[in-house]
Write a protein that holds these residues in place. Structure first.
Motif: not given
Length: 456
Positions: A208-217
């Motif tokens: 499952m997608d844990a709703h923790m993401y790292a994005f390049k701003r």
């Protein structure tokens, strides 16, 4: 590490009625007598991620959450509280605070995530791959009661939920496909471009997608600006980035270079050699770069971006508090198999008073200042602070919040009793939720009911 952290903490979730209210918004909902938001903030602190924006819904929630954070994490975290309107979604919340985002990379985490996976591991994976987005995947949690007497009515078996259909490359480092929500029930549509480039794809339904993401701003802000109708990170932004990771810059700007499901155009004599080179590298993390080359190996004008994953260990604990059942499950777990998440890890508070022949079993937690009469039984339950509990009371697989009064002879099974509730004598509750301040009259019996005051 130069990450800016955004915690999407929410506010008055309809899925948690009647547990949440204006006085007790979702971020402050207690898990083992500690606000659920504490678990995320503690994990961020442990990963040395201390520059935070906590986003909540509404000014009233902002005041309550801000006051709690100031009192709990003083001199430990640098926290800015941002209030956004209700019901604008996770992408809408980020869009509303985008002018506060200044770091190269942004770590976004749901405030209802209770997990022992260090956020720093996701951040490190993101940086290592120089990804546009990196998402944390974890094993799907089992849900439901362990045995008779817990919430869930007649269904006594723990169940696996159905969350996502996920496609991974052979190295399990890159996210190639994700279907969420209503899309799970539809036929899967896989991009030929991505399948062509990677050679093979492993489809998973146990993550499952844990709703923790790292994005390049820069990527995140561009998507939020261009796709102004996107409301959800999980259902809109992430699938969009996954679908477009091998599209050229021209195609991203809506100048088509062939249909979405068509193969890339290369000369017939070079086509087979091109495919062979891609397949030979399918198990390496370089297929994005290889795809951006021409068939003869020279640089191309194709632009790609990487969508990466961090897959938590199957032994990790990772559950979101986004339903009443999840609330029950998490409270059960953190006083049981996942008790390492408790901080401090004490079972009984410093000053509860227990009557004669009253027994408190394992996997229980009693808040400070609470009192229990004679011959009470508490099993796999959590009792909040400053509760007054009479004699001959039985509580099994239940959560009782703060300042609750329970009369003699009450039986509570698989239920949630919110703060300032009064249960008069001989009340029987099974699989019920009782909203804050409600009074249940003497001798009443309820099963699978939601009891709450009528809103004025």
């Amino acid at each position: 590490m130069d990450f800016q952290v955004v915690v999407l903490a929410g506010g008055n979730s309809k899925n948690l009625t009647p547990l949440v209210s204006k006085e007790l918004p979702k971020p402050l909902l207690p898990v083992a007598n500690c606000p659920v938001l504490n678990y995320v903030l503690h994990q961020l602190e442990q990963s040395n991620l201390k520059d935070l924006i906590v986003v909540v819904e509404g000014e009233d929630t902002a005041l309550l959450v801000g006051a709690w954070i100031s009192g709990t994490f003083i001199d430990r975290l640098h926290v800015e509280i941002a209030a956004v309107p209700e019901d604008i979604g996770t992408a809408g919340a980020l869009r509303a605070i985008s002018h506060h985002l200044t770091a190269k990379d942004i770590l976004v985490v749901s405030g209802d995530l209770v997990s022992d996976v260090p956020p720093g591991a996701l951040a490190a994976t993101h940086r290592r791959h120089d990804a546009a987005v990196t998402t944390m995947l974890c094993s799907i949690p089992v849900s439901g009661p362990l045995e008779s007497g817990s919430s869930g009515g007649k269904d006594k078996a723990k169940k696996l939920g159905r969350y996502n259909i996920i496609g991974l490359d052979p190295s399990k480092q890159f996210l190639l496909h994700i279907a969420t929500g209503a899309e799970i029930e539809k036929d899967a549509r896989i991009s030929k471009r991505i399948l062509h480039a990677v050679g093979q794809m492993e489809m998973r339904s146990d993550l499952m997608d844990a709703h923790m993401y790292a994005f390049k701003r820069s990527v995140l802000q561009e998507v939020l600006d261009i796709k102004d109708t996107f409301q959800s990170l999980k259902e809109d932004v992430l699938p969009y980035l996954v679908r477009s990771q091998l599209k050229s810059e021209a195609l991203l700007n809506r100048t088509p270079q062939g249909e979405e499901n068509s193969n890339e155009k290369v000369s017939s004599q070079n086509n087979q050699a091109f495919i062979s080179r891609i397949l030979a590298n399918a198990s390496t993390p370089s297929f994005h770069g290889l795809y951006s080359e021409n068939p003869d190996g020279s640089s191309s004008t194709r632009k790609t971006h990487k969508c990466c994953v961090y897959i938590a260990s199957s032994s990790s604990y990772c559950v979101r508090l986004n339903s009443i059942q999840a609330f029950m499950d998490i409270n059960r777990d953190v006083t049981g198999d996942a008790d390492h998440l408790l901080s401090p890890n004490n079972i009984i508070g410093p000053s509860p008073k227990l009557g004669t022949k009253t027994t408190v079993g394992p996997n229980c937690r009693l808040g400070e200042g609470s009192e229990m009469g004679d011959k009470c039984q508490v099993k796999r339950s959590i009792i909040g602070r400053h509760c007054r509990i009479g004699s001959h009371v039985k509580a099994v697989n239940s959560v009782v919040m703060n300042h609750v009064t329970i009369g003699d002879g009450c039986i509570i099974q698989g239920s949630v009793i919110c703060s300032n509730v009064q249960l008069q004598e001989r009340v029987v509750l099974k699989d019920c939720q009782v909203g804050a301040g409600f009074v249940v009259t003497a001798g009443s019996e309820y099963k699978a009911e939601s009891l709450a005051k009528k809103e004025k």
